[in-house]
Design a protein around this motif. Sequence first.
Motif: not given
Length: 175
Positions: A12, A93, A95, A100
Motif C-alpha cells: 500500500p 487502500l 493491505e 494492496s
Amino acid sequence: MARRHRLIQVSPSVVWDVLADGHRYAEWVVGTSRSEPVRGEWPRRDAAIRFQVPLGPLRLVNETVVRHCEEGVALELEAHAGVLGTARIAIELREWGEHSLVIVDEHPLRGVGGTLHNVGFDALIQLRHRTMLARLARLCENRAPHERDARDIRKAPHLVPVDRAGSGREGPAHA
C-alpha cells in the motif's frame, strides 16, 4: 454508486506514493491529459490540483479537491467537471498480504451528472474505473521492481543473483 476494486502487486505504501503525487494524477485518471497542484499541499485536506480534459480541439480545465485524507489508507476527492457537475471519488487502500487491495467508489454529487445519474451512467463509470485501476496498477508495479526483488530474495535466500556480465559464476567475478 459505481464501486470497483483491484489487487495491485505492491505494498500500500507504493500505491500511496503514486496517489500522493499531484503531478501524476493525469497518468492514472482516465480522461485527463495534464495535472498540477494549484492549492495547498496535495493530498492534504482542501488541497487542489488542476487537470485538463481534451475534447477534440478544446481543452477543458477542471479541478479536483481533497475532501478527506487518511495517509496511506484513504483519499476522498471532489472532482469538478464544469457543466457536468461534481463527483465524489473515494479511494481506499487495504493491505492484502504483501499486496494492496484498491477500492474506488464514485458517484455524482451535483450538476448534469447528478441529475442524469442512473444504472447506465454507473456502468460507464465502471468501465472508466477498470481502465483507471489498470493504469494505477501499471504505474505502481513498474515503479517498484526493486521492492519485489528484495521481497523475493527474503522469501528464498538460497536463490542468489548470478553475475551475468562477468564470468557467469555466482557472486563477484573471479580473476
